[in-house]
Scaffold this motif. Sequence first.
Motif: not given
Length: 316
Positions: A20-21, A23-26, A69-77
């Motif tokens: 998921d992380n 996919k968020t980066l994409e 465990n880095p979350s999707i929100e952390y990726v966006k941040a």
Amino acid sequence: MVVVLDNQDILSRVCGANDDNLKTLEVELGGRVFARGNEIRIEHTDEEAGARFKAVIHGLVDAARSGENPSIEYVKALVGAVETAAPECTPAHDPIRDAVIHIPSGFSRVYPRSRNQAQYIQGMRARDISFCIGPAGTGKTYLAVAEALRLVLSKKTRKLALTRPVVEAGESLGFLPGDLMQKINPYLRPLYDAMESLVPFEVIRRLEEIRAIEIAPLAYMRGRSLNDSVIILDEAQNTTKEQMKMFLTRLGQGSRSIITGDTTQIDLPKRGYSGLIHAVSLLKDVEGIHFSYLHTMDVVRHPLIKKIIQAYDNEK
């Protein structure tokens, strides 16, 4: 662009559940991101996006190595922080993780999406009075409410008081039906929206029952001294000079005030009457008060909001 990792556990944490992380980066960076073996790659992107990709992956690796465990929100941040960082800015610590807001009973951790937002959060924590000025969608109210809920629910302060000036945005709503609270509810609804996006409604209701949360129009602040409280003044650009002075002098022992506003959206009859503009000018050199300024690049609401704000700014 390729980043090679030598630890499968770290690789798994960086990728996230079901990748998921990645996919968020994409979505955030606009290129295909995938893991192969011990490598994470990004394809079909320009050099600048590739550099951002590398910086974000290294940030995720650092978080994973610390046991998170880095979350999707952390990726966006992280993406937001990398995009708003100056090219020469290479801090020894991660300002995003330093400014994370962990609300007990909250839905998830709240991460700042830019370095300016991280500085805003740190300012709220460091000073008893903090101002945040910025355009719509930059998270001014959301982050203030999140930090205040953290303090109340972790029992570091007794009460959260939220207030706004009751000023109509360019149109008259006439004589609204109902009692006083029903009449002012439309003005205060955005504050409830912020809280309900952060914690379950049952938590809000419990806090209201024990009077640990109070939401009221600004006029209700007159004559009071609020001790051991976090007091948030939202839409402060619509206060008069007299109202702003009244609000700032409500601060009691063990309390802190957070004032947010957008000086481009003043609904007062005359712009020069704004208590926010006057306070920023008058208090800018007063020791112990923090000022944060958010900009178009800090917008985190909808991607179109940045473009809309830029279009209006360019018209001037």
